[in-house]
Design a protein around this motif. Structure first.
Motif, PDB file in Angstrom:
ATOM      1  N   THR A 105       0.831  -1.219   0.000  1.00 29.57           N
ATOM      2  CA  THR A 105       0.000   0.000   0.000  1.00 29.57           C
ATOM      3  C   THR A 105       0.862   1.264   0.000  1.00 29.57           C
ATOM      4  OG1 THR A 105      -0.140   0.170   2.427  1.00 29.57           O
ATOM      5  CG2 THR A 105      -1.823  -1.176   1.332  1.00 29.57           C
ATOM      6  N   PRO A 128       2.105   2.808  -4.437  1.00 35.40           N
ATOM      7  CA  PRO A 128       1.232   2.856  -5.607  1.00 35.40           C
ATOM      8  C   PRO A 128       2.046   3.368  -6.802  1.00 35.40           C
ATOM      9  CG  PRO A 128       0.866   4.767  -4.226  1.00 35.40           C
ATOM     10  CD  PRO A 128       1.835   3.883  -3.482  1.00 35.40           C
ATOM     11  N   GLU A 129       1.477   3.192  -7.990  1.00 28.61           N
ATOM     12  CA  GLU A 129       2.183   3.563  -9.218  1.00 28.61           C
ATOM     13  C   GLU A 129       2.722   5.002  -9.200  1.00 28.61           C
ATOM     14  OE1 GLU A 129       3.194   1.483 -11.435  1.00 28.61           O
ATOM     15  OE2 GLU A 129       4.196   3.121 -12.467  1.00 28.61           O
ATOM     16  N   GLU A 130       1.901   5.935  -8.666  1.00 28.39           N
ATOM     17  CA  GLU A 130       2.321   7.347  -8.735  1.00 28.39           C
ATOM     18  C   GLU A 130       3.547   7.629  -7.865  1.00 28.39           C
ATOM     19  OE1 GLU A 130      -0.656   6.258  -7.697  1.00 28.39           O
ATOM     20  OE2 GLU A 130      -1.393   7.341  -5.931  1.00 28.39           O
ATOM     21  N   ARG A 131       3.897   6.707  -7.006  1.00 30.18           N
ATOM     22  CA  ARG A 131       5.072   6.934  -6.177  1.00 30.18           C
ATOM     23  C   ARG A 131       6.363   6.450  -6.856  1.00 30.18           C
ATOM     24  NH1 ARG A 131       5.410   7.732  -0.466  1.00 30.18           N
ATOM     25  NH2 ARG A 131       7.489   7.265   0.313  1.00 30.18           N
ATOM     26  N   THR A 135       3.161  -4.166 -10.877  1.00 24.10           N
ATOM     27  CA  THR A 135       2.867  -3.474  -9.621  1.00 24.10           C
ATOM     28  C   THR A 135       3.770  -4.003  -8.508  1.00 24.10           C
ATOM     29  OG1 THR A 135       1.258  -5.099  -8.849  1.00 24.10           O
ATOM     30  CG2 THR A 135       0.421  -3.323 -10.264  1.00 24.10           C
TER      31      THR A 135
END
Lengths: 196, 196
Positions: free
Chosen positions: A101, A104-107, A179
């Motif tokens: 958690t 996420p992708e944006e991180r 992911t």
């Protein structure tokens, strides 16, 4: 505590979070372009449009800008623990779900840039290792409190951290698209197959 | 190289080893009685009957006195690798056998005292973690050169280090009597059972 006090804390909390985030972003940008050793706190503060004094309200030193709050970090892992049960395998899986958690992708771009800065500097590597060691300790404690014996708890916690950091290195690799959760699952399966 | 040169190197090697050993013993004694932070290089040199200059010929700083030569440390692990084969389990077992040669019974009091000093100091903990991280990296490389794929090599190496450090903590615990090899074997079995 009165309602206005709580409101005030929330507003301050939000403001402080904003400043801290701006300082982090500014620092990572400078570390990437001009190197970690070549960047001063004054430059970071200026790039974030803040004062050095504000910097030191948020971070003890330059190094800490790259490290999120350890409690928050550990809470994400612990938050994945199933509500009950003492099967170490189920507990490790839960912990890894919790870890995912955090990423996420944006991180991914931030994590990728941060990793490049850390790999280039021994003092930062040491700090990162200490962070993961503290995490393993917190996980060991959590598993022990679930009734897992101390030796198994320590080994399960260390294994979870090994899977996490191995997956992390894969996740930030150039061109990697899977992911974080998928990578962790595959790393964990591989570890289990290896030790069978 | 002529024969006298080799003889000279051997003599110097022996002498240097002796001074280095005396400095280590003196340092650990002082760290134990008056604390790591409370001990100076001048005091260590004086307690060993040597000069500060000699100290700095052997060690870059006070911290390094507690860390054996990293190459020597890694060579012990690598020395346990079987002559051929690419089965990760067999390679891990070999590496652990190699590690056990570093910790004969007569070393236990030193290791116990050293561990107590390290646990009490964050900077020393960081240095210890870096040492183990470098070890994992060297083991990964060795396994890769045996033909193990990169991901499995990294996981096998990290697992070997986890078993090693867990066993080490047990070995130096008060009252523990089992040999290092026996403890490592039992820790390794437990890890395998856990991840089954």
């Amino acid at each position: 505590m009165s309602v206005p006090d709580i409101t005030m804390m929330r507003i301050m909390g939000r403001w402080q979070g904003g400043a801290s985030e701006r300082l982090r972003e500014a620092a990572l940008g400078l570390f990437t372009t001009q190197g970690y050793d070549g960047t001063t706190v004054a430059e970071i503060a200026a790039a974030a449009g803040l004062t050095e004094r504000t910097f030191f309200r948020h971070f003890a030193d330059k190094r800490e800008v790259l490290f999120v709050d350890q409690d928050e970090f550990e809470r994400a892992f612990l938050g994945g623990l199933p509500e009950s049960g003492d099967d170490p395998m189920a507990l490790i899986s839960g912990v890894l779900d919790g870890a995912a958690t955090l990423f996420p992708e944006e991180r991914r771009p931030w994590s990728r840039a941060r990793q490049a800065v850390i790999i280039a500097n021994i003092a930062l590597q040491e700090r990162e290792l200490l962070k993961l060691s503290s995490l393993a300790f917190a996980l060991t404690r959590a598993l022990t409190s679930r009734g897992v014996d101390a030796a198994s708890a320590a080994l399960a916690a260390e294994s979870a951290v090994t899977v996490f950091r191995t997956a992390f290195a894969v996740w930030v690799a150039d061109g990697e698209k899977r992911t974080f959760a998928d990578i962790q699952y595959s790393v964990f399966s591989r570890l289990r197959a290896l030790l069978r």
